[in-house]
Design an enzyme around this catalytic site. Structure first.
Site, PDB file in Angstrom:
ATOM      1  CD  GLN A 137      69.409  71.904  -3.426  1.00 50.11           C
ATOM      2  OE1 GLN A 137      70.536  72.001  -2.954  1.00 50.11           O
ATOM      3  NE2 GLN A 137      68.501  71.068  -2.954  1.00 50.11           N
ATOM      4  CB  THR A 138      68.312  68.238  -7.655  1.00 53.48           C
ATOM      5  OG1 THR A 138      67.152  67.412  -7.657  1.00 53.48           O
ATOM      6  CG2 THR A 138      69.526  67.386  -7.952  1.00 53.48           C
ATOM      7  NE  ARG A 139      63.602  66.979  -1.170  1.00 51.96           N
ATOM      8  CZ  ARG A 139      62.334  67.302  -1.455  1.00 51.96           C
ATOM      9  NH1 ARG A 139      62.007  68.512  -1.823  1.00 51.96           N
ATOM     10  NH2 ARG A 139      61.375  66.398  -1.360  1.00 51.96           N
ATOM     11  CB  ALA A 144      64.780  74.375  -0.283  1.00 50.22           C
ATOM     12  CG  MET A 167      62.108  73.440 -17.385  1.00 44.70           C
ATOM     13  SD  MET A 167      62.328  74.760 -18.569  1.00 44.70           S
ATOM     14  CE  MET A 167      63.107  73.882 -19.917  1.00 44.70           C
ATOM     15  CD  GLU A 207      55.314  24.290  18.621  1.00 47.18           C
ATOM     16  OE1 GLU A 207      55.496  23.586  17.594  1.00 47.18           O
ATOM     17  OE2 GLU A 207      54.717  23.900  19.632  1.00 47.18           O
ATOM     18  NE  ARG A 252      50.543  21.240  19.342  1.00 44.69           N
ATOM     19  CZ  ARG A 252      51.118  22.429  19.424  1.00 44.69           C
ATOM     20  NH1 ARG A 252      52.412  22.515  19.619  1.00 44.69           N
ATOM     21  NH2 ARG A 252      50.405  23.532  19.335  1.00 44.69           N
TER      22      ARG A 252
HETATM   23  N1  LIG Z   1      52.850  30.037  28.756  1.00 46.07           N
HETATM   24  C1  LIG Z   1      53.362  29.169  27.892  1.00 46.07           C
HETATM   25  N2  LIG Z   1      54.184  28.230  28.317  1.00 46.07           N
HETATM   26  C2  LIG Z   1      54.684  27.347  27.466  1.00 46.07           C
HETATM   27  N3  LIG Z   1      54.455  27.316  26.148  1.00 46.07           N
HETATM   28  C3  LIG Z   1      53.661  28.216  25.680  1.00 46.07           C
HETATM   29  C4  LIG Z   1      53.083  29.199  26.531  1.00 46.07           C
HETATM   30  N4  LIG Z   1      52.362  29.968  25.789  1.00 46.07           N
HETATM   31  C5  LIG Z   1      52.506  29.523  24.512  1.00 46.07           C
HETATM   32  N5  LIG Z   1      53.265  28.453  24.467  1.00 46.07           N
HETATM   33  C6  LIG Z   1      53.629  27.693  23.262  1.00 46.07           C
HETATM   34  O1  LIG Z   1      54.709  28.337  22.583  1.00 46.07           O
HETATM   35  C7  LIG Z   1      54.418  28.435  21.210  1.00 46.07           C
HETATM   36  C8  LIG Z   1      54.898  29.756  20.694  1.00 46.07           C
HETATM   37  O2  LIG Z   1      54.272  30.852  21.351  1.00 46.07           O
HETATM   38  P1  LIG Z   1      54.430  32.281  20.734  1.00 46.07           P
HETATM   39  O3  LIG Z   1      55.873  32.550  20.599  1.00 46.07           O
HETATM   40  O4  LIG Z   1      53.667  32.327  19.466  1.00 46.07           O
HETATM   41  O5  LIG Z   1      53.776  33.237  21.806  1.00 46.07           O
HETATM   42  S1  LIG Z   1      53.905  34.846  21.757  1.00 46.07           S
HETATM   43  O6  LIG Z   1      53.416  35.264  20.458  1.00 46.07           O
HETATM   44  O7  LIG Z   1      55.271  35.211  22.002  1.00 46.07           O
HETATM   45  O8  LIG Z   1      53.008  35.303  22.826  1.00 46.07           O
HETATM   46  C9  LIG Z   1      52.910  28.268  21.083  1.00 46.07           C
HETATM   47  O9  LIG Z   1      52.620  27.329  20.073  1.00 46.07           O
HETATM   48  P2  LIG Z   1      51.841  27.709  18.782  1.00 46.07           P
HETATM   49  O10 LIG Z   1      50.694  28.612  19.172  1.00 46.07           O
HETATM   50  O11 LIG Z   1      51.402  26.424  18.217  1.00 46.07           O
HETATM   51  O12 LIG Z   1      52.834  28.448  17.923  1.00 46.07           O
HETATM   52  C10 LIG Z   1      52.444  27.711  22.411  1.00 46.07           C
HETATM   53  O13 LIG Z   1      51.910  26.421  22.298  1.00 46.07           O
END
Ligand SMILES: Nc1ncnc2c1ncn2[C@@H]1O[C@H](COP(=O)(O)OS(=O)(=O)O)[C@@H](OP(=O)(O)O)[C@H]1O
Length: 575
Positions: free
Chosen positions: A197-199, A295, A333, A434, A515
């Site tokens: 027997q072995t696991r 076991a 052994m 994103e 941005r």
């Molecule tokens: N409330 C809200 N409304 C609109 N957009 C938003 C919001 N919150 C976050 N963001 C933008 O979405 C990008 C991705 O968010 P995340 O998926 O990383 O958020 S989470 O981790 O799920 O909480 C994230 O971009 P990065 O941080 O550059 O990835 C945000 O700029």
């Protein structure tokens, strides 16, 4: 002739009920169905094929009590492990389960009806008593944990009639039922068979032990590893079976046969040893090897061994005369380098030098790519293990960056992506917040629930890629600790996970935001924005593996710190 089965008759229910199969299959369609879980499936497979003879179903209360209290079925036959169909009260009520009724037993994996059970009784087991009598009662014992945490509170006993065997798709040619093994032994003309027997994977020590046992008893060897359920953390059965296949040619010509046993082990030491012996007897073996810590469940949370190393041997000794299979007891052994041979520890004089490699040490060497000498294992076995356990520099990992938007996490992630790609050796996956939002989570918003779901998806993808050996760089905001932890847990099943807290202060993130997202959030054009009107739970020192801040250091320095961390972990060696 193979050894007679336990109780005198092999209860091969599949063969017995084959003439009525069509009729039973039709009836099953009209009955309420109990869907069997993984452990119940292992149990039913061995009830159906006679591996658990003389059982013809799941134990009723009389049999169960006899087994728990005295190692005996109601008819007096020796049997040491309760084999019960456990259900919750709700299931019993919903399915209308009661004495005299018939239910269909169904496979949860493919919805096939396997058997019909005629219910003898429904009873509430004394779980405390079962835990104590069968397993010794230690709350850390895996079977005790299963009993209290997973097992249903009611047991349903009754005989079963077979409709179909369980379907398997792996190593089908090696999955012998007791009847098939008996026939196989018969064809080979084997009348004395020592089962092993072995696991675990088998190395030279195991080969020497089994050959020695066989030679002492003028017998052949049945290598009979468990491929059902073993101890959590064990090496998967796919790897193990490849190991056994690699080892088989190392036996003297034709001495050994390999058969796989779909057993759900309980790690019940002494009780399990008796049960294992009965199962092997049913498979036609005449001898059964019981070595050190048979076991065994290992240590409890206080670091104490749950059973003594030879408790299983003592237990079996007690029932030697009625067991009907000769137990071959072995000490561990050990290797004698001066004479290049293996011997049982108790046969080695004190002054003779011996060598051993523990399981923990073996795992360490596999992890680090360290040497595994030929005296310990055969190169072809080591090759199989190394394929399944690549060294650190071939293993996947995930670097998970968390921080505010515009904290520099994306810039660090991109730069790290380039750096790792330049090194080569692994595929690198970049999961920017994103990108994930547009490719995976486009229907999600930014509520707590949606954010958690988003991180869960990232965790899942990262864990699958990590499993496949990739380097994953994820960079979401991930504002909540619980979801970061869940992602870590998912990934760590398959490789390393590093949480990098990009701790750039919010004011800096906002000030340098080209941005204009913070501006928009402050103006109320974006709602629920992390740092503006939504919380960020900063990782504690314990949670984060590394903290960086691009308001102090630049992106290059942060990437360098991460690379140093990965190097220190051996993940970037010799790529
Ligand atoms: N409330 C809200 N409304 C609109 N957009 C938003 C919001 N919150 C976050 N963001 C933008 O979405 C990008 C991705 O968010 P995340 O998926 O990383 O958020 S989470 O981790 O799920 O909480 C994230 O971009 P990065 O941080 O550059 O990835 C945000 O700029």
């Amino acid at each position: 002739m193979a050894n007679p089965p336990h109780g005198g008759v092999l209860k091969d229910l599949i063969a017995r009920d084959a003439p009525r199969r069509k009729q039973l299959a039709e009836e099953a369609e009209t009955l309420p169905a109990v869907v069997l879980n993984d452990r119940q499936l292992c149990d039913i497979e061995l009830i159906l094929n006679g591996g658990f003879s003389p059982l013809e179903g799941f134990m009723n209360e009389k049999d169960y009590n006899g087994v728990v209290e005295k190692n005996r079925l109601a008819d007096g036959n020796l049997f040491s492990m309760p084999i019960c169909l456990d259900l919750e009260k709700e299931d019993i009520d919903e399915l209308g389960i009661k004495a005299g009724k018939r239910v269909c037993l169904r496979d949860s994996r493919d919805d096939r009806n396997l058997a019909i059970m005629t219910i003898d009784d429904v009873y509430q087991p004394d779980k405390k008593k079962e835990a104590k009598e069968v397993f010794g009662g230690d709350p850390d014992h895996p079977a005790v944990k299963y009993l209290f945490q997973v097992s249903g509170d009611y047991y349903v006993g009754g005989k079963i009639e077979a409709i179909d065997r369980l379907m398997h798709y792996d190593y089908v040619g090696l999955r012998y039922t007791p009847a098939e093994l008996r026939l196989h032994f018969d064809k080979l003309g084997w009348s004395r068979v020592v089962a092993f027997q072995t696991r675990n994977p088998m190395h030279r020590a195991h080969r020497e032990l089994t050959v020695r046992a066989a030679r002492q008893r003028q017998a052949n060897v049945l290598i009979h590893p468990v491929v059902g359920m073993t101890k959590p953390g064990d090496i998967d059965h796919f790897t193990r079976v490849r190991v056994y296949q690699a080892l088989l040619p190392r036996y003297p010509n034709g001495m050994a046969v390999l058969g796989l046993l779909p057993l759900a082990m309980r790690m019940g030491g002494p009780r399990e040893a008796i049960w294992h012996a009965i199962i092997r007897k049913n498979h036609g073996a005449t001898h059964f090897i019981i070595g050190r810590d048979h076991a065994g469940p290992g240590k409890n949370s206080k670091g104490q061994e749950i059973y003594g190393p030879y408790d299983a041997q003592y237990a079996v000794e007690k029932y030697k005369d009625e067991l009907g299979i000769e137990v071959v007891e072995f000490q561990q052994m050990t290797y004698l380098p001066d004479s290049d041979e293996y011997r049982p520890k108790d046969e080695v004089p004190k002054e003779i030098k011996t060598l051993d490699i523990s399981g923990t040490e073996l795992r360490r060497r596999l992890r680090t790519g360290g040497d595994i000498p030929e005296w310990f294992s055969y190169p072809e076995v080591v090759k199989v293990l190394r394929e399944s356990h690549p060294p650190r520099n071939k293993q996947g990992f995930t670097v998970f960056l968390t921080g505010y938007t515009n904290s520099g996490k994306d810039a660090i992630a991109r730069a790290l992506n380039v750096t790792l790609n330049q090194q080569g050796g692994r595929s690198v996956s970049l999961l920017l917040g994103e990108t994930v939002r547009s490719e995976l989570s486009s229907e999600l918003g930014f509520s707590r629930d949606d954010r958690d779901k988003n991180i869960q998806r990232i965790g899942f993808v990262a864990s699958e890629l990590t499993r496949a050996g990739a380097a994953v760089i994820a960079a979401p905001i991930a504002p909540f600790e619980a979801s970061r932890k869940a992602a870590r847990e998912m990934v760590e099943k398959h490789g390393s996970f590093y949480l990098i807290h990009v701790d750039t202060p919010l004011e800096y993130c906002e000030k340098t935001d080209k941005r204009g997202v913070y501006k928009a959030a402050r103006a109320g054009k974006i709602k629920g924005f992390t740092g503006v009107d939504d919380p960020y739970e900063a990782p504690s020192d314990k949670e984060a593996d590394l903290v960086v801040d691009v308001s102090h250091d630049n992106v290059r320095t942060a990437v360098h710190q991460i690379v140093l961390l990965l190097e220190a972990e051996g993940l970037l060696d010799q790529l």
